[in-house]
Design an enzyme around this catalytic site. Structure first.
Site, PDB file in Angstrom:
ATOM      1  NE  ARG A 231     128.816  73.265  66.414  1.00  0.00           N
ATOM      2  CZ  ARG A 231     129.834  72.785  65.736  1.00  0.00           C
ATOM      3  NH1 ARG A 231     130.564  71.789  66.239  1.00  0.00           N
ATOM      4  NH2 ARG A 231     130.166  73.281  64.547  1.00  0.00           N
TER       5      ARG A 231
ATOM      6  CG  ASN B 290     126.683  72.757  63.559  1.00  0.00           C
ATOM      7  OD1 ASN B 290     126.699  73.729  62.808  1.00  0.00           O
ATOM      8  ND2 ASN B 290     127.543  71.761  63.454  1.00  0.00           N
TER       9      ASN B 290
ATOM     10  CE1 TYR C 136     132.092  73.839  57.051  1.00  0.00           C
ATOM     11  CE2 TYR C 136     130.635  75.262  55.784  1.00  0.00           C
ATOM     12  CZ  TYR C 136     131.108  74.801  57.004  1.00  0.00           C
ATOM     13  OH  TYR C 136     130.594  75.306  58.175  1.00  0.00           O
TER      14      TYR C 136
ATOM     15  CE  LYS D 186     128.618  75.931  60.851  1.00  0.00           C
ATOM     16  NZ  LYS D 186     128.396  74.454  60.835  1.00  0.00           N
TER      17      LYS D 186
ATOM     18  CG  HIS E 253     133.472  77.035  61.008  1.00  0.00           C
ATOM     19  ND1 HIS E 253     133.726  75.757  60.566  1.00  0.00           N
ATOM     20  CD2 HIS E 253     134.659  77.702  60.942  1.00  0.00           C
ATOM     21  CE1 HIS E 253     135.010  75.662  60.239  1.00  0.00           C
ATOM     22  NE2 HIS E 253     135.602  76.827  60.447  1.00  0.00           N
TER      23      HIS E 253
ATOM     24  NE  ARG F 136     136.239  72.086  66.836  1.00  0.00           N
ATOM     25  CZ  ARG F 136     135.580  71.704  65.729  1.00  0.00           C
ATOM     26  NH1 ARG F 136     135.489  72.524  64.679  1.00  0.00           N
ATOM     27  NH2 ARG F 136     134.990  70.533  65.646  1.00  0.00           N
TER      28      ARG F 136
ATOM     29  CB  THR G 163     130.227  67.869  64.691  1.00  0.00           C
ATOM     30  OG1 THR G 163     131.641  68.046  64.619  1.00  0.00           O
ATOM     31  CG2 THR G 163     129.608  68.242  63.357  1.00  0.00           C
TER      32      THR G 163
ATOM     33  CD  GLU H   4     138.696  77.079  58.998  1.00  0.00           C
ATOM     34  OE1 GLU H   4     138.232  75.967  58.699  1.00  0.00           O
ATOM     35  OE2 GLU H   4     138.590  77.567  60.142  1.00  0.00           O
TER      36      GLU H   4
ATOM     37  CG  PHE I 270     127.279  66.342  55.120  1.00  0.00           C
ATOM     38  CD1 PHE I 270     128.038  67.504  55.214  1.00  0.00           C
ATOM     39  CD2 PHE I 270     127.827  65.158  55.595  1.00  0.00           C
ATOM     40  CE1 PHE I 270     129.312  67.500  55.750  1.00  0.00           C
ATOM     41  CE2 PHE I 270     129.118  65.135  56.145  1.00  0.00           C
ATOM     42  CZ  PHE I 270     129.851  66.315  56.220  1.00  0.00           C
TER      43      PHE I 270
HETATM   44  P1  IDP Z   1     132.698  70.887  62.765  1.00  0.00           P
HETATM   45  O1  IDP Z   1     131.821  72.012  62.276  1.00  0.00           O
HETATM   46  O2  IDP Z   1     132.352  70.482  64.179  1.00  0.00           O
HETATM   47  O3  IDP Z   1     134.171  71.161  62.565  1.00  0.00           O
HETATM   48  P2  IDP Z   1     132.823  69.050  60.485  1.00  0.00           P
HETATM   49  O4  IDP Z   1     132.913  67.554  60.593  1.00  0.00           O
HETATM   50  O5  IDP Z   1     134.015  69.795  59.965  1.00  0.00           O
HETATM   51  O6  IDP Z   1     132.338  69.596  61.903  1.00  0.00           O
HETATM   52  O7  IDP Z   1     131.577  69.347  59.534  1.00  0.00           O
HETATM   53  C1  IDP Z   1     131.362  70.646  59.038  1.00  0.00           C
HETATM   54  C2  IDP Z   1     129.898  70.960  59.106  1.00  0.00           C
HETATM   55  O8  IDP Z   1     129.188  70.104  58.210  1.00  0.00           O
HETATM   56  C3  IDP Z   1     129.243  70.714  60.476  1.00  0.00           C
HETATM   57  O9  IDP Z   1     129.404  71.782  61.359  1.00  0.00           O
HETATM   58  C4  IDP Z   1     127.790  70.513  60.088  1.00  0.00           C
HETATM   59  O10 IDP Z   1     127.164  71.788  59.863  1.00  0.00           O
HETATM   60  C5  IDP Z   1     127.908  69.807  58.743  1.00  0.00           C
HETATM   61  N1  IDP Z   1     127.819  68.363  58.888  1.00  0.00           N
HETATM   62  C6  IDP Z   1     128.783  67.521  59.315  1.00  0.00           C
HETATM   63  N2  IDP Z   1     128.363  66.232  59.298  1.00  0.00           N
HETATM   64  C7  IDP Z   1     127.090  66.284  58.817  1.00  0.00           C
HETATM   65  C8  IDP Z   1     126.115  65.277  58.541  1.00  0.00           C
HETATM   66  O11 IDP Z   1     126.325  64.073  58.748  1.00  0.00           O
HETATM   67  N3  IDP Z   1     124.914  65.723  58.062  1.00  0.00           N
HETATM   68  C9  IDP Z   1     124.654  67.037  57.827  1.00  0.00           C
HETATM   69  N4  IDP Z   1     125.557  68.020  58.062  1.00  0.00           N
HETATM   70  C10 IDP Z   1     126.753  67.636  58.546  1.00  0.00           C
END
Ligand code: IDP
Length: 154
Positions: A105, A115, A52, A12, A118, A88, A94, A131, A60
């Site tokens: 991470r 983080n 997304y 990212k 992806h 993963r 996450t 994707e 968010f």
């Molecule tokens: P992942 O990246 O571990 O698959 P997802 O739940 O698919 O996690 O969320 C996608 C992205 O959205 C996360 O990597 C993070 O950057 C962002 N994200 C997820 N939950 C939150 C939140 O509660 N606040 C801010 N950003 C969030």
């Protein structure tokens, strides 16, 4: 060799700005995964919103789209045995704060909204193919063999 699988991975904008592309790539190479496509690019809002899309109702979402379009990303496809789940696992949770040391991470981040990486979701079958298609044309996926494949797989 058992069945090979492909997964979509993206460093990212925070990871790119912090000079972490090489570290992330090294971890996957060292593990034995094979790089089959890579593209350094600026994502536009349409692509970000599609990528997304599952989060469009979340509070968010707008901040996430702003962030992912705020600078270039390194988009990649990695191939290997059980690649989606293994990547993963290497990424951690996450939230970097909840991620174990040794994970990407857990080693390289502190904050949920920054983080670093992806990776396609192993709990959402087909997300890897979707994707990959969103970011790459078929002819951009390179078919090749690592010289060490016979030493990586029984
Ligand atoms: P992942 O990246 O571990 O698959 P997802 O739940 O698919 O996690 O969320 C996608 C992205 O959205 C996360 O990597 C993070 O950057 C962002 N994200 C997820 N939950 C939150 C939140 O509660 N606040 C801010 N950003 C969030």
């Amino acid at each position: 060799m058992s069945e090979q699988e492909r997964t979509f991975v993206m460093v990212k904008p925070d990871g790119v700005q912090r000079g972490l592309i090489g570290d992330v790539i090294s971890r996957f190479e060292d593990r034995g995964l094979k790089l089959v496509a890579a593209k350094f690019k600026q994502i536009d809002r349409d692509l970000a919103e599609e990528h997304y899309g599952e989060h469009e109702d979340k509070p968010f979402f707008d901040g996430l789209v702003d962030f992912i379009t705020s600078g270039p990303v390194m988009a990649m496809v990695w191939e290997g045995q059980d690649a989606v789940r293994q990547v993963r696992g290497m990424m951690g949770e996450t939230d970097p704060a909840e991620s174990a040391p040794g994970t990407i991470r857990g080693d390289l981040g502190l904050d949920l909204g920054r983080n670093v990486i992806h990776g396609s979701d192993h709990e959402d079958p087909g997300s890897n193919e979707r994707e990959i298609e969103l970011f790459f044309d078929d002819e951009e996926l390179v078919d090749w063999e690592r010289v060490d494949e016979t030493w990586l797989y029984e």
